[in-house]
Write a protein that holds these residues in place. Structure first.
Motif, PDB file in Angstrom:
ATOM      1  N   LYS A   1       0.687  -1.600  -0.085  1.00  0.00           N
ATOM      2  CA  LYS A   1      -0.055   0.072  -0.159  1.00  0.00           C
ATOM      3  C   LYS A   1       0.987   1.197  -0.053  1.00  0.00           C
ATOM      4  O   LYS A   1       0.323   2.439   0.287  1.00  0.00           O
TER       5      LYS A   1
ATOM      6  N   LEU B   1      -1.182  -3.566   7.153  1.00  0.00           N
ATOM      7  CA  LEU B   1      -2.007  -3.641   5.691  1.00  0.00           C
ATOM      8  C   LEU B   1      -3.432  -3.630   6.350  1.00  0.00           C
ATOM      9  O   LEU B   1      -4.351  -3.179   5.474  1.00  0.00           O
TER      10      LEU B   1
ATOM     11  N   LYS C   1      -5.555   1.635   3.173  1.00  0.00           N
ATOM     12  CA  LYS C   1      -6.309   1.278   1.837  1.00  0.00           C
ATOM     13  C   LYS C   1      -5.331   1.536   0.449  1.00  0.00           C
ATOM     14  O   LYS C   1      -4.600   2.560   0.656  1.00  0.00           O
TER      15      LYS C   1
END
Length: 365
Positions: A76, A361, A365
């Motif tokens: 991410k 994680l 997002k």
């Protein structure tokens, strides 16, 4: 002509809040997520080799850069802070500075990067990052010449040399310029670029050091903002007094305009710090920096991915828990920080860090 690889750099906007009371981690605390939160990672010169970027052909560099960026994306990451100047050198086709010896065995102080590299490492990396929709910030160590000697921050020649590097980098499609925490830190002495053989000590008060560093900081801020959609930020140490003693004037940077667009204090401790594991070092330092922010500068937090899963007598929290980073992100969100940057890239592959990365994680997002 600029070497722009895309029309518009990806620059994030964030919502700021007022500074609240001191906070501690709480599993029941609502998780506030934002697609515009910065999730960064530093790529240090010490990461080049492990990422397969050192001493390779253009084809392999391109392949390995893409592979790393894919790993970053899986974690991410939306912003990479790539160290492009570590020791008064360059990982771009500079006509002024030598190539990085950590990137090429052919590097030599007697010839420029442009005469050393057979391809432009920075341009190849930027192209790969664009394909992954990850922005890249050019990370410079402004003053360090080698492990022992630094440019003298008080000299106009030093400022000119740093600004020359910045000017060359602004020709690339980067998101901005990023300085790390080495200012008045020379272990042996300082160097006048007009006379490289002249190495000398510097004895100044903290206020004088801050004044000298701020001359360059203000100048680089103005230089960067001559370009559209570029930002300038600094990542100081996570200890306020150490910062001031080294000339990193975080009081000014977080209270006045015209210095930085963001600050990234390196808060590399857990809330189980000390031999007894009872000092909430991360929370204390986070609260301290958050309280200092009086202007519109964004506040990102530097997090110690490299310490996760490790054993240290001084900070047992890294071994005791596997959700340190997740807890730290919850806390920085409560303090209205705008994101985080992980140190460093090679630890995205480290087995000891896997549990921490997995828990982190779940929050992003």
């Amino acid at each position: 002509m600029k070497k722009k690889l895309c029309a518009v750099a990806l620059i994030f906007t964030f919502i700021f809040g007022t500074v609240g009371q001191s906070i501690t981690a709480d599993a029941a605390t609502p998780i506030v997520t934002s697609s515009k939160e910065l999730h960064g990672v530093w790529v240090s010169f010490m990461d080049y080799d492990s990422l397969g970027l050192a001493n390779v052909t253009k084809a392999k560099f391109k392949k390995n850069a893409a592979a790393f960026l894919q790993t970053a994306k899986k974690n991410k990451v939306n912003a990479v802070f790539l160290q492009v100047r570590s020791f008064d050198d360059a990982i771009w086709m500079s006509k002024t500075f030598p190539a990085s010896s950590y990137l090429s065995k052919k590097a030599s102080a007697s010839k420029t990067a442009a005469k050393t590299y057979t391809y432009d490492p920075l341009e190849v990396f930027l192209t790969a990052a664009k394909a992954k929709k990850i922005e890249v910030h050019a990370w410079l160590n402004p003053y360090r010449i080698n492990q022992l000697h630094y440019l003298d921050p008080g000299l106009a020649s030093s400022r000119s040399r740093v600004k020359k590097a910045v000017a060359e980098l602004l020709e690339y499609d980067i998101a901005g310029i990023h300085f790390d925490d080495y200012f008045y830190h020379a272990p042996v002495g300082y160097v006048n670029t007009a006379n490289r053989g002249n190495v000398y000590p510097i004895v100044l008060s903290s206020a004088e050091k801050c004044k000298q560093v701020n001359t360059l900081v203000k100048s680089v801020y103005k230089q960067v903002h001559q370009e559209d959609d570029m930002v300038f930020g600094i990542s100081p140490q996570g200890n306020v007094s150490n910062d001031i003693n080294a000339g990193a004037d975080i009081y000014t940077w977080l209270s006045k305009k015209g210095y930085v667009d963001y600050l990234v204090p390196q808060i590399y401790w857990t809330d189980n710090y000390g031999s007894a594991g009872t000092t909430k070092m991360y929370t204390d330092r986070l609260n301290e920096f958050a309280a200092l922010r009086k202007n519109s500068a964004k506040l990102y937090i530097g997090l110690a991915l490299y310490r996760t899963g490790s054993s240290t007598a001084g900070d047992p929290g890294w071994r005791l828990k596997s959700n340190n980073l997740a807890s730290q992100v919850r806390l920085l969100r409560q303090k209205k920080a705008n994101g985080y940057i992980l140190f460093s890239a090679r630890y995205l592959y480290n087995a000891e860090s896997a549990a921490e990365r997995s828990n982190l994680l779940k929050l992003v997002k």
